[in-house]
Enzyme design. Structure first.
Site, PDB file in Angstrom:
ATOM      1  CG  ASP A 130      -1.646   1.252   1.459  1.00  0.00           C
ATOM      2  OD1 ASP A 130      -2.335   1.701   0.531  1.00  0.00           O
ATOM      3  OD2 ASP A 130      -1.518   1.824   2.558  1.00  0.00           O
ATOM      4  CG  ASP A 177      -1.514   7.753   0.463  1.00  0.00           C
ATOM      5  OD1 ASP A 177      -1.453   8.980   0.540  1.00  0.00           O
ATOM      6  OD2 ASP A 177      -1.477   7.119  -0.612  1.00  0.00           O
ATOM      7  CG  ASP A 213      -2.260   2.081   6.554  1.00  0.00           C
ATOM      8  OD1 ASP A 213      -2.438   1.889   5.328  1.00  0.00           O
ATOM      9  OD2 ASP A 213      -2.695   3.079   7.151  1.00  0.00           O
TER      10      ASP A 213
END
Length: 339
Positions: free
Chosen positions: A9, A11, A165
């Site tokens: 991922d 951001d 995240d």
């Protein structure tokens, strides 16, 4: 099979972008009298792409200005893409050390903005493929972006991991059939990531994680000693979460470095447990050790859990249990009843 591809991922995993996104949002909504956002506000909203982010910020009552707000956001964000954004600690060093792996990035922001962000922060040179929210027809948590990466890089799902995240990353990875690794330093609370196969607290932990994965594959080829139901009563096993209550479990099989048990409760992958093994007919004292949960599956009214043994002398563990295994398996009644 061992890992050949790592999908990241963007951001909240590779890059902390929340301040630049917050500033761009506040610029975009300023003419419309919408309440300004703090960084903390933005953290709770990001993850589903820019359009959905804007919709959540302006609310249904302001949908008439959505397109203009999106335009203002993109213009400002493009010009201030890395004013405050930085890669997280150890990201560049970790990517450098992963030179033997294919690497991809999947973001729900546009592919162009994702590429530009990676380029400006010096990370793009480490990435083989970038997939944005507009690259395929669906965004995370859909598995389509992950499947797109697997097909383009010609990697099987069993040879890939997804690192992110957010629950969106975990869901996308799991639906595509890849192992998932949650990072706990990003934009989501740890308890929202409990469906991940593994958790790490910093990206540099990915290196020992991959090393341990190779070690686990090697150890799975070890000779395993099954513990049939007919004589499990001779080996009593109890386990517990650290500082928790003891739970009775059944020992299914063991090797020199691991155990497989049947438990009435689930334990999470990566969790450290205390183990107590008793063999009343053979030992004068219990064997105690710690183990790390490596995998689990639902089995009837319980769970089958595989754990790697830690903090015990392997030779002691293996010698004791192999001796009991050989002793009981040689009993005449065992061969008569069989299992």
């Amino acid at each position: 099979m061992s890992t050949r591809l790592i999908i990241f991922d963007l951001d909240g995993t590779l890059v902390d972008t929340v301040k630049d996104i917050t500033n761009s949002l506040n610029h975009a909504i300023k003419p419309y009298g919408i309440k300004e956002l703090s960084v903390h506000d933005t953290v709770k909203l990001v993850g589903e792409g820019i359009t959905r982010l804007i919709e959540k910020v302006i609310g249904e009552e302001n949908y008439g200005c959505k397109e203009d707000v999106i335009k203002r956001f993109l213009e400002y964000y493009t010009e201030h893409l890395t004013e405050y954004s930085t890669s997280y600690p150890h990201v560049m060093g970790t990517l450098e050390k992963l030179h033997g792996y294919k690497k991809a990035v999947i973001s729900n922001k546009s592919e162009a903005l994702s590429r530009a962000l990676l380029e400006k922060l010096g990370l793009l040179k480490y990435i083989d493929l970038v997939v944005g929210g507009d690259t395929v027809s669906e965004k995370k948590p859909s598995p389509l972006p992950v499947i797109h990466v697997l097909e383009n890089l010609r990697i099987a799902s069993s040879e890939a991991i997804m690192v992110g995240d957010s629950p969106y990353d975990i869901e996308a990875g799991r639906k595509a059939g890849v192992k998932t690794v949650a990072v706990t330093y990003g934009y989501r609370e740890r308890d929202l990531l409990d469906k991940a196969d593994y958790m790490i607290d910093g990206l540099k932990q990915l290196i020992p994680f991959l090393y341990e994965e190779e070690l686990m594959l090697e150890r799975r080829r070890e000779k395993r000693y099954p513990v049939p139901e007919i004589y499990r009563k001779y080996i009593e096993m109890k386990i517990r979460k650290v500082s928790g209550d003891l739970i009775d479990v059944g020992l299914l099989d063991f090797s020199e470095h691991g155990i497989r048990i049947k438990s009435p409760v689930r334990f999470f992958v990566g969790e450290l447990i205390d183990c107590i093994a008793s063999i009343p007919q053979s030992l004068t004292r219990d064997v105690t050790f710690k183990a790390i949960i490596r995998h689990w599956v639902v089995a009837g009214d319980g769970f089958i859990i595989g754990a790697e043994i830690k903090e015990v002398q392997d030779a002691v563990w293996f010698r004791i249990f192999k001796r009991v295994h050989d002793f009981i398996s040689e009993k005449e009644y065992f061969h008569e009843e069989g299992e």
